[in-house]
Design an enzyme around this catalytic site. Structure first.
Site, PDB file in Angstrom:
ATOM      1  N   ASP A 130     -10.379   2.184   1.501  1.00 26.76           N
ATOM      2  CA  ASP A 130     -10.586   1.660   2.857  1.00 26.76           C
ATOM      3  C   ASP A 130     -11.275   2.697   3.739  1.00 26.76           C
ATOM      4  O   ASP A 130     -12.166   2.371   4.528  1.00 26.76           O
ATOM      5  CB  ASP A 130      -9.254   1.267   3.497  1.00 26.76           C
ATOM      6  CG  ASP A 130      -8.669  -0.004   2.936  1.00 26.76           C
ATOM      7  OD1 ASP A 130      -9.453  -0.872   2.486  1.00 26.76           O
ATOM      8  OD2 ASP A 130      -7.432  -0.153   2.942  1.00 26.76           O
ATOM      9  N   LYS A 133       0.802  -1.217   0.000  1.00 31.19           N
ATOM     10  CA  LYS A 133       0.000   0.000   0.000  1.00 31.19           C
ATOM     11  C   LYS A 133       0.841   1.276   0.000  1.00 31.19           C
ATOM     12  O   LYS A 133       0.385   2.321  -0.475  1.00 31.19           O
ATOM     13  CB  LYS A 133      -0.971   0.002   1.181  1.00 31.19           C
ATOM     14  CG  LYS A 133      -2.044  -1.075   1.066  1.00 31.19           C
ATOM     15  CD  LYS A 133      -3.054  -0.984   2.195  1.00 31.19           C
ATOM     16  CE  LYS A 133      -4.127  -2.066   2.073  1.00 31.19           C
ATOM     17  NZ  LYS A 133      -5.160  -1.938   3.128  1.00 31.19           N
TER      18      LYS A 133
END
Length: 277
Positions: free
Chosen positions: A107, A70
């Site tokens: 997210d 990420k």
């Protein structure tokens, strides 16, 4: 985008075999009748990520990224959204028709959407269990819905300092407390558990008689001991599958250009896949 005959997308990470992303995205493609779209899974670590990007062709629509990629992906994209930049984490890359690669983080809005689905639009205060990468995303989500203090329960002074720094960066009022006092967190109106499997099991016996809402980001094994106890006494529980589905919905919409993505079909596919494991 709909006129492209063949499109590819995939989830990358290491380890990746456990990922439910293919199940969720393929369910969306089936519901949207995107018969020429494929969604795959690739084991890719940080060292292999630049090479994978170098091989991406015009058929690629996008990528989902899980740990440990990420942050490693940020230098490889052409731009990142403000949401992704706020936590230095990209979990979504959209490959545009003009060849650009745009990073985003679904997210954070996925957490907000999962809470909203369970009736949580705003809270006066909250508690976070843990201080890892997911905790920073949780803080960013709480920045949108929490009007007061967030208490983060952590194991080390270094982690405590990190959480306070994230709070300053995200403009969230963060106070840190020792993990030894984590049972106190259970009295907050919203508790976000961001720790690995088994970490919060010992807290289950301390759930109050009238708890608020628990958001446990795990989805396997499920329910966790804490979530099971929380539900047993009548508290509201938001689970990791809720988060996974909501963030995947946003990815599907960005990658395919189709909105709304079929939330319920994706959720059912995820539930079936977990039940079969």
């Amino acid at each position: 985008m709909d006129n492209v005959r063949y499109k590819r997308a995939a989830v990358l990470g290491s380890p990746i075999a456990h990922s439910l992303s293919p199940v969720l995205h393929r369910a969306a493609y089936a519901e949207l009748q995107l018969t020429d779209w494929v969604y795959e899974r690739f084991e890719v670590d940080e060292a292999g990520l630049p090479g994978f990007f170098a091989r991406l062709g015009p058929e690629w629509a996008g990528l989902s990224l899980t740990m440990p990629l990420k942050r490693a992906v940020i230098p490889l994209v052409d731009e990142i959204s403000e949401t992704a930049a706020s936590v230095d984490a990209v979990n979504t890359v959209v490959c545009t028709e003009d060849g650009r690669r745009v990073g985003d983080n679904t997210d954070i809005p996925g957490m907000v959407a999962a809470l909203r689905e369970h009736g949580i639009e705003q809270v006066g205060s909250a508690a976070i269990l843990g201080a890892g990468a997911t905790a920073s995303s949780a803080l960013a989500a709480l920045a949108r819905i929490c009007t007061g203090e967030v208490v983060a329960y952590v194991r080390s002074t270094a982690r405590a300092a990190e959480m306070r720094q994230w709070g300053e960066r995200l403009d969230v009022e963060v106070r840190t407390a020792n993990w030894a006092d984590a049972a106190e967190a259970l009295y907050a109106p919203l508790v976000v558990a961001t720790t690995p499997a088994g970490t919060t099991d010992a807290l289950a016996t301390g759930v109050p008689e009238r708890p608020g809402t628990l958001f446990d980001v795990l989805y396997e094994p499920w329910p966790t001991a804490l979530a099971a106890r929380w539900s047993m006494v009548g508290g509201a529980v938001v689970g990791g599958l809720d988060l996974l589905v909501h963030q995947a919905v946003l990815q599907v919409e960005q990658m395919t250009g189709r909105a709304p993505a079929p939330l319920e079909a994706m959720r059912r596919a995820g539930e079936r896949a977990l039940a079969a494991r």
